[in-house]
Scaffold this motif. Structure first.
Motif: not given
Length: 216
Positions: A121-128
């Motif tokens: 589960v990840l957020d929508n940060a630009s790193l992802h």
């Protein structure tokens, strides 16, 4: 006057897309249910940074005494972490700034160790996000590893956020900020001893049929 002195808190709920939020929340509850019943492994991922500017807000101090904490500029320790629903912790550290390539390398390394269907589960940060992520997601899915993105403006749904808060505000001590080496050693102690000494007690999921998607 009917006023109280209270701490201001950041509030992002008005920025959420209500419909998208509810759909994602329902899907996340389904993943939690599948993890609790042993059908998948579920990990929450996120990044955090540590430097010599302390976050220690409270401590035991003799009456009449002060306890200043030196705030220093200098090196920074950046960490990408993965925390499972049963408190298994994996951390990947980097001296410089984190970027998408580094996070992809971390997920690549993690994908080699999975033994059953697994979701991160990840957020929508630009790193992802980005083109390389789309390519790698196809490779990971062939290994049984899937990425689930949280709805925007919903950090409270990411369990590892609570872990980072505990580390910064409760588990690190004032003396851990005396040098970057001391900070690195303290973090390593927390990370390696997490399952045995620094557990988090997450609220148990109450399985509500209205919050579980049909996965049969």
């Amino acid at each position: 006057m009917d006023y109280r002195w209270k701490r201001f808190r950041k509030w992002v709920k008005p920025l959420q897309n209500k419909q998208a939020y509810e759909q994602k929340r329902k899907a996340l509850y389904t993943l939690l249910y599948l993890a609790q019943t042993g059908r998948i492994e579920l990990y929450f991922g996120d990044e955090s940074g540590f430097c010599l500017t302390p976050c220690v807000p409270y401590g035991w101090i003799k009456k009449g005494k002060h306890a200043p904490i030196l705030s220093q500029k200098g090196a920074r320790i950046n960490v990408f972490g993965l925390l499972s629903t049963d408190n298994k912790l994996l951390t990947y550290q980097k001296g410089g700034s984190l970027n998408a390539d580094f996070i992809i390398q971390c997920v690549d390394a993690f994908s080699a160790s999975i033994t059953k269907p697994t979701v991160i589960v990840l957020d929508n940060a630009s790193l992802h996000t980005g083109g390389r992520w789309e390519i790698k997601k196809e490779e990971w899915e062939q290994k049984g590893l899937y990425i689930f993105f949280l709805p925007t403006y919903s950090p409270h749904l990411n369990r590892i956020e609570r872990f980072w808060k505990q580390v910064k505000y409760y588990w690190l001590k004032a003396e851990d900020y005396l040098s970057i080496d001391a900070l690195r050693e303290a973090l390593q102690t927390i990370f390696t001893g997490f399952e045995n000494y620094f557990t988090l007690n997450f609220k148990e999921l109450v399985v509500d049929e209205n919050l579980i998607l049909n996965f049969e």
